[in-house]
Design a protein around this motif. Structure first.
Motif, PDB file in Angstrom:
ATOM      1  N   ILE A 172       0.829  -1.204   0.000  1.00 49.85           N
ATOM      2  CA  ILE A 172       0.000   0.000   0.000  1.00 49.85           C
ATOM      3  C   ILE A 172       0.866   1.259   0.000  1.00 49.85           C
ATOM      4  O   ILE A 172       0.510   2.279  -0.594  1.00 49.85           O
ATOM      5  N   MET A 173       2.029   1.180   0.656  1.00 54.09           N
ATOM      6  CA  MET A 173       2.900   2.349   0.750  1.00 54.09           C
ATOM      7  C   MET A 173       3.798   2.513  -0.469  1.00 54.09           C
ATOM      8  O   MET A 173       4.524   3.496  -0.575  1.00 54.09           O
ATOM      9  N   ASP A 174       3.774   1.561  -1.394  1.00 51.92           N
ATOM     10  CA  ASP A 174       4.566   1.685  -2.614  1.00 51.92           C
ATOM     11  C   ASP A 174       3.786   2.499  -3.636  1.00 51.92           C
ATOM     12  O   ASP A 174       2.602   2.787  -3.459  1.00 51.92           O
ATOM     13  N   VAL A 175       4.474   2.852  -4.736  1.00 50.52           N
ATOM     14  CA  VAL A 175       3.813   3.639  -5.766  1.00 50.52           C
ATOM     15  C   VAL A 175       2.748   2.808  -6.478  1.00 50.52           C
ATOM     16  O   VAL A 175       2.826   1.575  -6.541  1.00 50.52           O
ATOM     17  N   ASN A 176       1.753   3.498  -6.995  1.00 52.40           N
ATOM     18  CA  ASN A 176       0.690   2.873  -7.764  1.00 52.40           C
ATOM     19  C   ASN A 176       1.078   2.918  -9.245  1.00 52.40           C
ATOM     20  O   ASN A 176       1.444   3.971  -9.770  1.00 52.40           O
ATOM     21  N   ALA A 177       1.003   1.775  -9.913  1.00 53.92           N
ATOM     22  CA  ALA A 177       1.452   1.685 -11.297  1.00 53.92           C
ATOM     23  C   ALA A 177       0.676   2.631 -12.217  1.00 53.92           C
ATOM     24  O   ALA A 177       1.247   3.253 -13.125  1.00 53.92           O
ATOM     25  N   SER A 178      -0.612   2.762 -11.971  1.00 56.04           N
ATOM     26  CA  SER A 178      -1.422   3.659 -12.808  1.00 56.04           C
ATOM     27  C   SER A 178      -1.031   5.114 -12.578  1.00 56.04           C
ATOM     28  O   SER A 178      -0.998   5.919 -13.524  1.00 56.04           O
ATOM     29  N   ALA A 179      -0.723   5.462 -11.311  1.00 54.22           N
ATOM     30  CA  ALA A 179      -0.302   6.828 -11.006  1.00 54.22           C
ATOM     31  C   ALA A 179       1.034   7.147 -11.671  1.00 54.22           C
ATOM     32  O   ALA A 179       1.252   8.261 -12.169  1.00 54.22           O
ATOM     33  N   VAL A 180       1.935   6.169 -11.682  1.00 52.70           N
ATOM     34  CA  VAL A 180       3.227   6.342 -12.356  1.00 52.70           C
ATOM     35  C   VAL A 180       3.016   6.577 -13.851  1.00 52.70           C
ATOM     36  O   VAL A 180       3.569   7.514 -14.439  1.00 52.70           O
ATOM     37  N   ALA A 181       2.214   5.724 -14.467  1.00 53.41           N
ATOM     38  CA  ALA A 181       1.979   5.852 -15.911  1.00 53.41           C
ATOM     39  C   ALA A 181       1.337   7.185 -16.251  1.00 53.41           C
ATOM     40  O   ALA A 181       1.717   7.835 -17.233  1.00 53.41           O
TER      41      ALA A 181
END
Length: 240
Positions: A172-181
């Protein structure tokens, strides 16, 4: 030709050897020969204001200013621990302040630079707090407090942060792949460099059918970590 990136040093009086490592590193030939040094947030464990009269801010400013005066630009982007660092301290330290989400051209390759916390969208509780504390009103209320009260507030905030971290799943504390993209797509880049998660790695991605890259900077809790970017590529290295 080399450009250097560091983040998440979390400098604090409780770990004097890391502060000394930071000072030695900025004075080293490796850094003095660099094209630029970027610090992408969380330089300190807690920043209580540019008017802090403690020794640590003075040491940071002295080391950074000496590097800038040697001819190496020092770019600084605030993180979640030092987001109230402002123009007064930046002037003393020789920092060029960057907005989170800045794009810089590194040897012909546009690169998105972020602290990284805004990408952790799965951590809803953190994002709610982040939105609250980034308002001008919140910052003004904090800066109206005496230094002693701000130090006590920062200590309590660190305790709360450790409690939240200890009770929240790492995914949960890691980055979200969709947010990165979405961030990379919005910036029009195929490379992102960020910190915050303390998970140093180079991730190969596919963005809209094309190869892309996300580079995560390491923290400095136990030893140093630096990213070296050259015209030929990039590599993460440890420091001791």
């Amino acid at each position: 030709m080399t450009t250097l990136f560091i983040a998440d040093l979390h400098l604090d009086d409780s770990r004097p050897h890391i502060t000394e490592l930071f000072e030695r590193y900025l004075a080293s030939d490796d850094v003095r020969r660099a094209d630029a040094l970027y610090i992408l947030g969380d330089l300190v464990e807690a920043w209580i204001g540019d008017d802090d009269d403690a020794e640590l801010p003075r040491r940071i400013a002295h080391a950074s200013r000496a590097l800038r005066d040697s001819g190496v630009p020092v770019y600084f982007m605030v993180g979640n621990r030092d987001f109230i660092l402002g123009e007064d301290f930046a002037a003393r330290a020789g920092f060029t302040l960057l907005d989170d989400g800045t794009v810089h051209n590194l040897y012909g390759r546009p690169t998105l630079l972020m602290h990284g916390d805004v990408l952790c969208t799965d951590d809803v509780a953190y994002q709610t707090v982040r939105k609250q504390v980034r308002t001008p009103e919140w910052k003004a209320n904090i800066m109206a407090m005496p230094l002693a009260a701000r130090r006590a507030f920062a200590a309590k905030a660190r305790q709360d942060s450790r409690a939240h971290t200890g009770s929240t799943m790492e995914t949960i504390m890691d980055v979200n792949a969709s947010a990165v993209a979405e961030a990379m797509r919005h910036a029009g880049v195929d490379r992102l460099i960020h910190g915050h998660t303390h998970r140093p790695a180079v991730h190969d991605l596919t963005l809209d059918g094309k190869p892309a890259e996300r580079i995560v900077l390491g923290d400095w809790y136990e030893h140093g970590s630096v990213l070296k970017v050259t015209p030929e590529g990039s590599r993460l290295e440890g420091l001791s």
